[in-house]
Design a protein around this motif. Structure first.
Motif, PDB file in Angstrom:
ATOM      1  N   HIS A  31       0.912  -1.118   0.159  1.00 31.86           N
ATOM      2  CA  HIS A  31      -0.085  -0.144   0.187  1.00 31.86           C
ATOM      3  C   HIS A  31       0.795   1.232   0.102  1.00 31.86           C
ATOM      4  O   HIS A  31       1.115   1.944   1.030  1.00 31.86           O
ATOM      5  CB  HIS A  31      -0.930  -0.061   1.242  1.00 31.86           C
ATOM      6  N   GLY A  32       1.375   1.618  -1.221  1.00 31.01           N
ATOM      7  CA  GLY A  32       2.337   2.911  -1.354  1.00 31.01           C
ATOM      8  C   GLY A  32       3.604   2.477  -0.514  1.00 31.01           C
ATOM      9  O   GLY A  32       4.182   1.434  -0.809  1.00 31.01           O
ATOM     10  N   ASP A  33       3.964   3.330   0.504  1.00 28.21           N
ATOM     11  CA  ASP A  33       5.223   3.003   1.023  1.00 28.21           C
ATOM     12  C   ASP A  33       4.875   1.793   2.402  1.00 28.21           C
ATOM     13  O   ASP A  33       5.878   1.727   3.010  1.00 28.21           O
ATOM     14  CB  ASP A  33       5.704   4.146   1.804  1.00 28.21           C
ATOM     15  N   VAL A  34       3.723   1.300   2.442  1.00 29.96           N
ATOM     16  CA  VAL A  34       3.731   0.641   3.640  1.00 29.96           C
ATOM     17  C   VAL A  34       3.422  -0.798   3.073  1.00 29.96           C
ATOM     18  O   VAL A  34       2.524  -1.262   2.062  1.00 29.96           O
ATOM     19  CB  VAL A  34       2.361   0.859   4.255  1.00 29.96           C
ATOM     20  N   VAL A  35       4.068  -1.867   3.486  1.00 29.34           N
ATOM     21  CA  VAL A  35       3.960  -3.299   3.230  1.00 29.34           C
ATOM     22  C   VAL A  35       3.341  -4.104   4.473  1.00 29.34           C
ATOM     23  O   VAL A  35       3.886  -4.080   5.526  1.00 29.34           O
ATOM     24  CB  VAL A  35       5.103  -4.083   2.662  1.00 29.34           C
ATOM     25  N   LYS A  36       2.253  -4.584   4.258  1.00 22.61           N
ATOM     26  CA  LYS A  36       1.435  -5.347   5.314  1.00 22.61           C
ATOM     27  C   LYS A  36       1.620  -6.747   5.011  1.00 22.61           C
ATOM     28  O   LYS A  36       1.725  -7.531   3.928  1.00 22.61           O
ATOM     29  CB  LYS A  36      -0.069  -5.220   5.208  1.00 22.61           C
ATOM     30  N   ILE A  37       2.051  -7.369   6.360  1.00 18.84           N
ATOM     31  CA  ILE A  37       2.551  -8.810   6.365  1.00 18.84           C
ATOM     32  C   ILE A  37       1.572  -9.621   7.018  1.00 18.84           C
ATOM     33  O   ILE A  37       1.088  -9.151   8.089  1.00 18.84           O
ATOM     34  CB  ILE A  37       4.002  -9.011   7.050  1.00 18.84           C
ATOM     35  N   TYR A  38       1.112 -10.701   6.489  1.00 20.65           N
ATOM     36  CA  TYR A  38      -0.058 -11.234   6.898  1.00 20.65           C
ATOM     37  C   TYR A  38       0.268 -13.214   7.012  1.00 20.65           C
ATOM     38  O   TYR A  38       1.240 -13.261   6.252  1.00 20.65           O
ATOM     39  CB  TYR A  38      -1.578 -11.051   6.363  1.00 20.65           C
ATOM     40  N   ASN A  39      -0.273 -13.795   7.796  1.00 20.23           N
ATOM     41  CA  ASN A  39      -0.277 -15.108   7.797  1.00 20.23           C
ATOM     42  C   ASN A  39      -1.493 -15.734   6.763  1.00 20.23           C
ATOM     43  O   ASN A  39      -2.339 -15.330   6.723  1.00 20.23           O
ATOM     44  CB  ASN A  39      -0.771 -15.695   9.399  1.00 20.23           C
ATOM     45  N   LYS A  40      -0.924 -16.424   5.969  1.00 23.93           N
ATOM     46  CA  LYS A  40      -1.607 -16.669   4.635  1.00 23.93           C
ATOM     47  C   LYS A  40      -2.709 -17.746   5.201  1.00 23.93           C
ATOM     48  O   LYS A  40      -3.738 -17.762   4.472  1.00 23.93           O
ATOM     49  CB  LYS A  40      -0.727 -17.457   3.322  1.00 23.93           C
ATOM     50  N   GLU A  41      -2.490 -18.600   6.080  1.00 22.16           N
ATOM     51  CA  GLU A  41      -3.421 -19.680   6.631  1.00 22.16           C
ATOM     52  C   GLU A  41      -4.534 -18.838   7.437  1.00 22.16           C
ATOM     53  O   GLU A  41      -5.624 -19.142   7.211  1.00 22.16           O
ATOM     54  CB  GLU A  41      -2.774 -20.457   7.308  1.00 22.16           C
ATOM     55  N   THR A  42      -4.050 -18.112   8.512  1.00 23.36           N
ATOM     56  CA  THR A  42      -5.205 -17.408   9.244  1.00 23.36           C
ATOM     57  C   THR A  42      -5.648 -15.972   8.891  1.00 23.36           C
ATOM     58  O   THR A  42      -6.778 -15.525   9.439  1.00 23.36           O
ATOM     59  CB  THR A  42      -4.450 -17.371  10.866  1.00 23.36           C
TER      60      THR A  42
END
Length: 201
Positions: A31-42
């Motif tokens: 998202h622009g200068d922000v990278v969101k990291i998430y758990n693909k499973e949950t």
């Protein structure tokens, strides 16, 4: 929540960690200068990387960033401007406190480990410690679960040789104190310290 910034070592990127995720499980959204990291499973959010951080924030620290309400508000504003609706919350209770070792016993499965019951003011926690000089009756520095060490290590609930351990009794070297002794051993506090009071370093 933990935050880490080291412009020389990592670049102009603020690293925010909410929970652990393996490389295999991690998904990313830019998202622009922000990278969101998430758990693909949950699908749970596990952290954010904010690039060009110095154009949004003034960060004096090099390494772990001290969390404050103002800092969290500023980060939430950056996320909001990037189109991310999530809001970060933070536990601002002190993570490095004075502890009093109420008891010490030998670990049943490891000769060099001790099991300590440590009063941290609001509770008594069990900490497995490998320092040769740890003993009952000492006042020590405890890194509670959630603390970020100067090295970047995050303290978590753990199990050492089958025994639960919540936190870490720290040495002067681990706290990155000046003139820390070379010998292995925890920092034993002398003087008027109360269990539970924040330890400033």
């Amino acid at each position: 929540m933990n935050a880490f910034y080291n412009k020389e070592g990592v670049g102009d990127t603020l690293l925010i960690s909410l929970q652990d995720v393996s490389r295999e499980q991690a998904g990313f959204e830019k998202h622009g200068d922000v990278v969101k990291i998430y758990n693909k499973e949950t699908k749970e959010t596990t952290g954010f990387n904010i690039f060009n951080a110095s154009s949004y924030l003034t960060i004096a620290e090099k390494g772990p960033v001290a969390l404050s309400e103002t800092f969290v508000q500023d980060v939430n504003e950056i996320l909001n401007r990037s189109g991310i609706e999530e809001k970060l919350t933070v536990d601002l209770s002190p993570k490095f406190v004075v502890g009093y070792i109420e008891s010490k016993e030998k670990h049943p499965n490891a000769d060099k480990l001790s099991i300590c019951q440590v009063n941290t003011g609001d509770e008594t926690v069990q900490i497995v410690c490998g320092a040769p000089n740890v003993d009952q009756g000492q006042k020590v520095v405890v890194a509670k679960v959630g603390a970020v060490m100067p090295s970047g290590l995050v303290i978590k609930d753990a199990e050492l040789r089958g025994v639960a351990s919540s936190g870490m009794i720290c040495s002067a070297k681990e706290l990155d104190l000046p003139d820390a002794p070379k010998e292995k051993g925890i920092l034993v506090l002398e003087g008027e310290y109360e269990a539970g009071e924040p330890f400033q370093f």
